[in-house]
Scaffold this active site. Structure first.
Site, PDB file in Angstrom:
ATOM      1  N   TYR A 144     -37.184   2.760 -47.627  1.00 29.15           N
ATOM      2  CA  TYR A 144     -37.067   1.314 -47.340  1.00 29.15           C
ATOM      3  C   TYR A 144     -38.447   0.565 -47.484  1.00 29.15           C
ATOM      4  CZ  TYR A 144     -36.544  -3.137 -44.847  1.00 29.15           C
ATOM      5  OH  TYR A 144     -36.605  -4.584 -44.884  1.00 29.15           O
ATOM      6  N   ASP A 236     -47.136   3.132 -49.150  1.00 28.16           N
ATOM      7  CA  ASP A 236     -46.655   2.060 -48.217  1.00 28.16           C
ATOM      8  C   ASP A 236     -46.910   2.312 -46.690  1.00 28.16           C
ATOM      9  OD1 ASP A 236     -45.250   0.103 -46.815  1.00 28.16           O
ATOM     10  OD2 ASP A 236     -43.468   0.336 -47.976  1.00 28.16           O
ATOM     11  N   LYS A 265     -46.988  -5.669 -40.782  1.00 29.58           N
ATOM     12  CA  LYS A 265     -46.494  -5.216 -39.399  1.00 29.58           C
ATOM     13  C   LYS A 265     -47.753  -5.392 -38.271  1.00 29.58           C
ATOM     14  CE  LYS A 265     -42.269  -2.840 -40.151  1.00 29.58           C
ATOM     15  NZ  LYS A 265     -41.362  -4.143 -39.561  1.00 29.58           N
TER      16      LYS A 265
END
Length: 427
Positions: A144, A236, A265
């Site tokens: 994801y 990532d 984030k």
């Protein structure tokens, strides 16, 4: 008043990952402090998932708030094409000092998904600028990386992406590495290496896939092999960055260095949106040319927003403080101790931990799935106990803010055991 806010919200708002026809009314939150969020009836909720994994130091942190307030009264926004400012320069300098030594340049965007889009475009154009036709991409199964089209394309195919299946570009999906499949993975990669621009991966933990974990040693071996094939490595770290794995970055667990890294984030401590893509000087140099068509044509209106940069600088200051680093290690130790209790429970399987991330699966008749109905029941039960947990189907997990106390974390653990016993009795 509480019902009125709910009514107004339902009249105008469309919430993420939510089937609005069957969803419960959203809970109105009016303030946050530390590990807690407060609704407008005075009930407090212990935020055990850091509000979707972003809140590092707790809600409404006064130090970050003061820094942002000061910046707001100085410079709130400026176009980043042709202009620059101190917060962006300082943030880039500070971040690069913490990253693997080959990271040399910072490109700003506005969230994790767009940080990934930038990384993909860098990789494809890196080859294009050198006259090479390399447009295949490697990614892990069940990955994801975000919800924009490029990020969806490099994410695992699922019910989430099915409506857009014919519009997503082709990606070669491979298994996550382990000691028994590394030779097979290397063979797969060798067969497409000449056409492959990059390999994008979530290091150590695949969050949205259900907190799936793999070892640093196996990932390092796979990265090393890709490097021998001149495949760009995109790491990532949107989820794993800024202490979540027990070290500042997942990169610090690995013996190989990525070429490109993605962040969001926890970057601003959960204060406001921001995305960053860093890259090596080698990648950057491939775009330096008298030919203007070799420019990386990508940007955002709020690129390197001074307020977001300031929040990120303040958050990193807090992250590097001795008490925060101690708290991270204490959380890791508490989690590790709790895994011994979880492993003995009849309703629990596949207990796993990487740093401050703890996850386990509930044994159900439906198997492990994001759409397992057990997740909603668990979510509601913990809410009634004043704890925010957001299971991924029947996968339960903890990703607490670093300001959580020993007692607060112990309170969560005790309620987990109580809820597990409750569900065991209902089977």
């Amino acid at each position: 008043m509480n019902n009125e806010l709910k009514r107004r919200d339902r009249a105008v708002n469309w919430h993420p990952y939510t089937q609005m026809k069957t969803a419960d009314d959203a809970i109105p939150i009016i303030r946050g402090k530390g590990t807690y969020l407060y609704d407008n009836e005075g009930k407090k909720y212990l935020d055990a998932v850091s509000s979707w994994w972003v809140t590092l130091h707790g809600h409404a942190h006064p130090y970050i708030a003061q820094k942002v307030f000061n910046q707001l009264n100085t410079l709130e926004q400026v176009i980043f094409a042709g202009f620059t400012h101190e917060p962006a320069i300082q943030l880039s300098e500070n971040l690069l000092n913490l990253l693997p030594e080959n990271q040399g340049k910072v490109f700003y965007s506005d969230n994790g998904s767009t940080a990934v889009e930038v990384a993909l475009k860098m990789s494809i154009q890196y080859a294009y600028n050198q006259g090479k036709a390399k447009n295949k991409i490697l990614a892990f199964k069940d990955a994801y990386h975000g919800d924009t089209f490029g990020a969806m394309s490099v994410s695992g195919r699922s019910a989430w992406t099915q409506p857009f299946g014919g519009m997503l570009f082709e990606v070669i999906f491979i298994d996550t590495p382990h000691s028994g499949n590394l030779d097979d993975l290397k063979t797969q990669i060798s067969n497409v290496a000449d056409e492959t621009a990059c390999f994008i991966y979530e290091p150590l933990v695949q969050g949205a896939a259900g907190m799936l974990m793999h070892s640093a040693e196996d990932l390092s071996e796979l990265m090393k092999f890709c490097r021998t094939k001149e495949i760009i490595l995109i790491q990532d770290e949107v989820f794993t960055g800024f202490g979540r794995t027990g070290k500042l970055f997942a990169a610090h667990h690995l013996s190989e260095q990525p070429d490109i890294m993605c962040f969001s984030k926890g970057l601003t401590g959960g204060t406001m949106p921001m995305g960053i893509t860093t890259c090596s000087e080698e990648i950057f140099n491939a775009f330096l040319s008298d030919d203007k068509y070799k420019t990386l044509f990508h940007g955002h209106s709020f690129t390197a927003n001074p307020l977001a940069c300031t929040a990120a600088l303040a958050s990193m200051e807090l992250l590097l403080q001795e008490n925060t680093q101690f708290a991270i290690q204490r959380i890791c130790k508490q989690h590790s101790d709790f895994t011994k209790i979880l492993n003995e429970h009849d309703l629990v399987e596949n207990v796993r931990q990487t740093g401050t991330i703890l996850a386990w699966d509930l044994k159900t008749d439906q198997g492990t799935s994001y759409f397992n109905e057990t997740g909603k029941k668990i979510y509601d039960e913990f809410l009634s106990r004043g704890i925010i947990m957001r299971p991924l189907g029947n996968t339960m997990y903890l990703v607490p803010p670093y300001c959580i106390t020993y007692e607060e974390l112990d309170f969560i653990y005790k309620n987990i055991i109580k809820v597990l016993h409750l569900f065991l009795q209902q089977k």
